[in-house]
Scaffold this motif. Sequence first.
Motif, mmCIF file in Angstrom:
data_model
loop_
_atom_site.group_PDB
_atom_site.id
_atom_site.type_symbol
_atom_site.label_atom_id
_atom_site.label_comp_id
_atom_site.label_asym_id
_atom_site.label_seq_id
_atom_site.Cartn_x
_atom_site.Cartn_y
_atom_site.Cartn_z
ATOM 1 N N ASP A 1 -17.612 3.803 6.971
ATOM 2 C CA ASP A 1 -16.777 2.819 5.474
ATOM 3 C C ASP A 1 -15.436 2.158 5.864
ATOM 4 O O ASP A 1 -15.483 1.469 4.504
ATOM 5 C CB ASP A 1 -15.958 4.480 5.009
ATOM 6 N N GLY A 2 -15.804 1.609 6.696
ATOM 7 C CA GLY A 2 -15.330 0.391 6.870
ATOM 8 C C GLY A 2 -13.744 0.089 6.808
ATOM 9 O O GLY A 2 -13.613 1.271 7.043
ATOM 10 N N ASP A 3 -12.913 -0.595 5.687
ATOM 11 C CA ASP A 3 -11.301 -0.815 5.733
ATOM 12 C C ASP A 3 -11.468 1.052 4.543
ATOM 13 O O ASP A 3 -10.293 1.633 4.405
ATOM 14 C CB ASP A 3 -11.297 -1.851 4.509
ATOM 15 N N ALA A 4 -12.329 1.678 3.994
ATOM 16 C CA ALA A 4 -12.019 2.796 3.385
ATOM 17 C C ALA A 4 -11.791 4.275 4.140
ATOM 18 O O ALA A 4 -11.389 5.094 4.005
ATOM 19 C CB ALA A 4 -13.194 2.903 2.622
ATOM 20 N N VAL B 1 -6.404 0.584 14.830
ATOM 21 C CA VAL B 1 -7.162 0.942 13.418
ATOM 22 C C VAL B 1 -7.973 -0.187 12.965
ATOM 23 O O VAL B 1 -8.733 0.595 12.488
ATOM 24 C CB VAL B 1 -5.612 1.120 11.938
ATOM 25 N N ARG B 2 -7.373 -1.544 13.038
ATOM 26 C CA ARG B 2 -8.835 -1.832 13.083
ATOM 27 C C ARG B 2 -9.556 -1.971 13.600
ATOM 28 O O ARG B 2 -11.306 -2.247 13.083
ATOM 29 C CB ARG B 2 -7.837 -3.236 13.232
ATOM 30 N N ARG C 1 -11.739 0.962 12.045
ATOM 31 C CA ARG C 1 -12.287 0.530 10.954
ATOM 32 C C ARG C 1 -13.406 -0.453 11.023
ATOM 33 O O ARG C 1 -14.318 0.063 10.320
ATOM 34 C CB ARG C 1 -11.063 0.592 9.901
ATOM 35 N N ALA C 2 -13.224 -1.179 11.920
ATOM 36 C CA ALA C 2 -14.836 -1.993 12.366
ATOM 37 C C ALA C 2 -15.443 -1.346 12.495
ATOM 38 O O ALA C 2 -16.935 -2.246 12.213
ATOM 39 C CB ALA C 2 -14.389 -3.266 13.401
ATOM 40 N N HIS D 1 -16.559 1.383 12.101
ATOM 41 C CA HIS D 1 -16.542 2.763 10.903
ATOM 42 C C HIS D 1 -17.923 2.362 10.003
ATOM 43 O O HIS D 1 -17.713 1.678 9.125
ATOM 44 C CB HIS D 1 -15.693 3.191 10.356
ATOM 45 N N ARG E 1 -10.478 6.829 6.886
ATOM 46 C CA ARG E 1 -9.536 7.548 7.189
ATOM 47 C C ARG E 1 -8.909 7.378 8.256
ATOM 48 O O ARG E 1 -9.144 7.912 9.048
ATOM 49 C CB ARG E 1 -9.134 8.761 6.542
ATOM 50 N N LYS F 1 0.960 -1.467 0.249
ATOM 51 C CA LYS F 1 0.249 0.250 0.024
ATOM 52 C C LYS F 1 0.686 0.808 -0.029
ATOM 53 O O LYS F 1 1.225 2.227 0.587
ATOM 54 C CB LYS F 1 -1.138 -0.855 1.235
ATOM 55 N N GLU G 1 -1.215 -0.917 7.062
ATOM 56 C CA GLU G 1 -1.896 -0.380 7.365
ATOM 57 C C GLU G 1 -2.659 0.520 7.004
ATOM 58 O O GLU G 1 -3.703 0.578 6.666
ATOM 59 C CB GLU G 1 -2.576 -0.860 8.777
#
Length: 339
Positions: free
Chosen positions: A230-233, A221-222, A225-226, A228, A235, A6, A301
């Motif tokens: 927007d999930g993995d997207a 981070v994980r 995002r879990a 949010h 920011r 990434k 990540e």
Amino acid sequence: MPTFDKPLRKLGFLTIGLFDEADPAAGHESTLQLIELGERLGFDSAWLRHRHFQFGISSPVAVLAAATQRTRRIELGTAVTPLGWENPVRLAEDWATVDVLSGGRLNPGISVGPPMRWDVVKDALYPDTADAENLGYARVERLIAAVRGDELTEGDAVEGFEAYSRRVQPHAPGLARRLWYGASSLRSAIWAGEHGMNLLISSVVKAEGSEDFAQLQLAQVRAFRAAHPDGDAARVSQGLVVIPTDTATAEQAARYRAYAEKRTPRTRAPQGPGRMMFAPDLVGTAEEIAERLSAHAAFREVDEVAFALPFTFTHADYVQILTDMATRLGPALGWSPAS
């Protein structure tokens, strides 16, 4: 040179805006010049950190307002504004004003909880209401509502010759989507995700279930995002102190290493009753730092960073560090400067 699955998409830097009490104007001018330099070098963002009752920027909103008139592209943020010092509605007015002046480039970051040295400052800050102030997440919710443009008042829109709005003015469309939360714990990271904010992961985090700093950041981070929408997207921007030495003089490089070594002992174990873990400062050539980041679980990540400048260096040092970040380290991480 390491490769990254990434590539780094956004490169930013963070400063406290150090100044001399006897000549504060020079320090503030230095900060503005660094932001201008950052724009010329292609950095995506410049961030200011609050310092209250200290010799660093106490009013980022004022400095960033000045920066809006000296830049055209670079995004401008706070990392972070401790919300316990602020009235959320008044802060929303200030932020909206700066966002309008910048053409939609403001990225405000906040944190909650009692301000640092609360027992020392609370009587100066809230002489009559310190014990009644809600310093938790409800304060953030008030701020989000004000920035979002929710109606906060009732009453007639016109009284005599005066026209009134029921929401904060000016209204800055899009600013609410650019609010960041500075988390030091899993609980805060999850809360920020549930409320649709962006996440700033700090170089200081709470040791929860591990004493490995990179793994602690990765867990935040994980978890964020879990939670949010927007999930993995969603920011996330990572904060670390990074000091490239490619074009540093021998004297500068030695001073940088001495600075990092002095701060290293606190990174080896949790500190204080809050069990806070500090990230090691990364000092070396761009290639050496890129190698270390390639092995950093949390860095792998994310695709945004706001690398922190050290606290006590000179203007010339910061120019060298920022130049090496943009021309050597950033490209080594897969980043390309903005036009």
